[in-house]
Each structure stands twice: as C-alpha cells, then as structure tokens.
Design a protein around this motif. Structure first.
Motif, PDB file in Angstrom:
ATOM      1  N   VAL A  53      37.046  18.336  35.887  1.00 63.56           N
ATOM      2  CA  VAL A  53      37.988  17.268  36.257  1.00 63.56           C
ATOM      3  C   VAL A  53      39.179  17.845  37.013  1.00 63.56           C
ATOM      4  CG1 VAL A  53      39.566  15.534  35.337  1.00 63.56           C
ATOM      5  CG2 VAL A  53      37.272  15.774  34.364  1.00 63.56           C
ATOM      6  N   ALA A  54      39.658  18.995  36.545  1.00 66.12           N
ATOM      7  CA  ALA A  54      40.796  19.630  37.219  1.00 66.12           C
ATOM      8  C   ALA A  54      40.428  20.058  38.640  1.00 66.12           C
ATOM      9  CB  ALA A  54      41.267  20.832  36.411  1.00 66.12           C
ATOM     10  N   MET A  55      39.223  20.561  38.835  1.00 66.03           N
ATOM     11  CA  MET A  55      38.782  20.957  40.178  1.00 66.03           C
ATOM     12  C   MET A  55      38.768  19.770  41.128  1.00 66.03           C
ATOM     13  SD  MET A  55      35.572  23.490  39.433  1.00 66.03           S
ATOM     14  CE  MET A  55      35.501  24.188  37.790  1.00 66.03           C
ATOM     15  N   LEU A  56      38.462  18.599  40.589  1.00 70.87           N
ATOM     16  CA  LEU A  56      38.353  17.406  41.411  1.00 70.87           C
ATOM     17  C   LEU A  56      39.703  16.751  41.680  1.00 70.87           C
ATOM     18  CD1 LEU A  56      35.193  15.801  39.778  1.00 70.87           C
ATOM     19  CD2 LEU A  56      35.334  16.688  42.107  1.00 70.87           C
ATOM     20  N   VAL A  65      42.671  27.991  41.272  1.00 68.68           N
ATOM     21  CA  VAL A  65      42.824  28.820  40.069  1.00 68.68           C
ATOM     22  C   VAL A  65      41.811  28.406  39.014  1.00 68.68           C
ATOM     23  CG1 VAL A  65      44.383  29.441  38.182  1.00 68.68           C
ATOM     24  CG2 VAL A  65      45.271  29.224  40.516  1.00 68.68           C
ATOM     25  N   VAL A  66      41.611  27.108  38.866  1.00 72.28           N
ATOM     26  CA  VAL A  66      40.670  26.613  37.864  1.00 72.28           C
ATOM     27  C   VAL A  66      39.246  27.068  38.166  1.00 72.28           C
ATOM     28  CG1 VAL A  66      39.647  24.542  36.844  1.00 72.28           C
ATOM     29  CG2 VAL A  66      42.103  24.627  37.289  1.00 72.28           C
ATOM     30  N   VAL A  67      38.837  27.017  39.433  1.00 68.62           N
ATOM     31  CA  VAL A  67      37.468  27.402  39.765  1.00 68.62           C
ATOM     32  C   VAL A  67      37.242  28.897  39.535  1.00 68.62           C
ATOM     33  CG1 VAL A  67      37.784  27.875  42.234  1.00 68.62           C
ATOM     34  CG2 VAL A  67      35.590  27.071  41.411  1.00 68.62           C
ATOM     35  N   VAL A  68      38.293  29.690  39.718  1.00 70.74           N
ATOM     36  CA  VAL A  68      38.178  31.129  39.432  1.00 70.74           C
ATOM     37  C   VAL A  68      37.941  31.352  37.938  1.00 70.74           C
ATOM     38  CG1 VAL A  68      39.433  33.316  39.395  1.00 70.74           C
ATOM     39  CG2 VAL A  68      39.510  31.861  41.426  1.00 70.74           C
ATOM     40  N   ALA A 186      33.878  31.108  47.132  1.00 72.26           N
ATOM     41  CA  ALA A 186      34.734  30.522  48.164  1.00 72.26           C
ATOM     42  C   ALA A 186      36.003  29.918  47.574  1.00 72.26           C
ATOM     43  CB  ALA A 186      33.964  29.445  48.954  1.00 72.26           C
ATOM     44  N   SER A 187      36.698  30.694  46.736  1.00 71.09           N
ATOM     45  CA  SER A 187      37.951  30.207  46.159  1.00 71.09           C
ATOM     46  C   SER A 187      39.120  30.367  47.118  1.00 71.09           C
ATOM     47  CB  SER A 187      38.260  30.956  44.860  1.00 71.09           C
ATOM     48  OG  SER A 187      38.469  32.341  45.109  1.00 71.09           O
ATOM     49  N   GLY A 188      38.934  31.184  48.159  1.00 72.00           N
ATOM     50  CA  GLY A 188      39.996  31.373  49.149  1.00 72.00           C
ATOM     51  C   GLY A 188      39.768  30.509  50.375  1.00 72.00           C
TER      52      GLY A 188
END
Length: 220
Positions: A53-56, A65-68, A186-188
C-alpha cells in the motif's frame, strides 16, 4: 477424411492433456507458496500488504525506501530454495517423482517468484501507471532473477547460507545504495532496457545451472 479426423482427435486430446498439466503445475506452485510461508502467515503477509500500500500511495521518495526494505523482506523464505529437500531428507522421495525438474523444481521457483511479486509488486504497478515502462520491466527482471539466484546456489551448495550472504551484500550495494547496474529492482532513477535484458538472460542461465545441478543429484 478419416485421416484428417484422426489428427483432429489427437490434437484435441493433446490439448486436454496440456491443459491438465498446466493446471497441475499451477496447483503445485500454489501449494509450494503455501508451504514456504511461515506458520503464522499473517505475521508475514500483513507487513507485506502494508508495504505494498505504501509503494502505491506514499510520496515517490518514500515509496522508493519502502521498496528497498520490501526487497529484503522475503530473504529467509527465498534462501531455502533448492536445498530444502536435502535439508529435510526428502530428496529421494521427491527425486523419484514424475518430472522432478520440470514440475517440482520449477514449481518451487515459480512459488518464490509469486512471493517476490507479493513483496515488491506494488512498486511495479506504480511505475506502470506512471508510464515508467522500463522501470516496470527492470523490476520484473529482478523478480525473476532473485529466486533464480537462490535456486542455483541452493541446488549446488546444499545450504541457504551462500545465498543469504551474497544476497544481503548485493541488496546493500544495489537497491540500498542505488548502484545503477546492481539495482535489480529499479529503486533509483537510472534504469535501462538493456540492464533488464541482462538480468533476464542471467536468470535463464541460473535456471539452466539449477536444472543441471538437480539432474546430477538425481543421477547420484
């Protein structure tokens, strides 16, 4: 006419058999996913859902940061891939089952890919909605790569430790510090289709190495 009817009948039967095999494989993959989750699944799934949910919904920098963090969340569940059979002493039973590589081993791999999608899929959806198709492709390549790495190391080493050590180091250098070529999720901001293709090819090579290692185990 009779010959044509015979070929049509054979083709129909083959289609039914293929459909049944696909259904069985999907069922095996879902069963593997159920097995690998902790006994108290909600303790794992609720944080994963919260991170999705946070990623979205979070601001883009916060979502990065959350996806990492989410990409490290399933590491202990990935790490048993390829070595669980020898760990629990069920290798002889599983190796004697029909198509132990194409069905059992690949079903285990697909279950871990599902797990990876549960962990970081929210980021892929967000990138897709934003029109960042290359980022979505890179994430998908990473989702395929990590379980393939776990599978190859597990099969050939018979232990979870090589993957755990290598993956944590790779995660720290790549997603956590955004070193471009090693940032497999692909967090960057720096992403490229060529990098995604490299990870896809590496994943295929790792799966081939896993199949070869499992074949040697079965023959032994």
């Amino acid at each position: 006419a009779t010959s044509g009817h015979t070929w049509e009948t054979a083709g129909a039967k083959l289609s039914v058999v293929n459909a049944a095999q696909r259904s069985q494989f999907i069922a095996m993959s879902l069963a593997e996913l159920k097995i690998l989750l902790p006994a108290k699944r909600w303790l794992w799934l609720l944080p994963a859902l919260g991170m999705a949910v946070a990623m979205l919904t979070a601001p883009i920098d916060g979502a990065r940061v959350v996806v990492v963090v989410a990409s490290l969340w399933p590491v202990l569940l990935w790490s048993k891939l390829g070595m669980r059979e020898s760990w629990f002493g069920t290798d002889q039973i599983l190796f004697s089952s029909p198509q132990p590589i194409r069905r059992q081993l690949m079903a285990s791999y697909v279950a871990r890919v599902m797990l990876a999608l549960l962990a970081v899929g929210g980021w892929g959806v967000r990138m897709f909605v934003l029109g960042e198709l290359v980022s979505s492709l890179q994430l998908f390549a990473g989702v395929l790569f990590v379980p393939a790495l776990a599978l190859a190391l597990g099969v050939w080493s018979g232990s979870s430790r090589p993957f755990e050590a290598l993956y944590v180091a790779l995660w720290y250098v790549g997603p956590a510090n955004r070193v471009p070529f090693l940032d497999y999720i692909a967090s960057g901001d720096a992403v490229s289709a060529s990098r995604a293709l490299v990870y896809l090819l590496v994943s295929v090579a790792l799966l081939g190495a896993s199949a070869l290692g499992r074949k040697k185990q079965i023959e032994a």
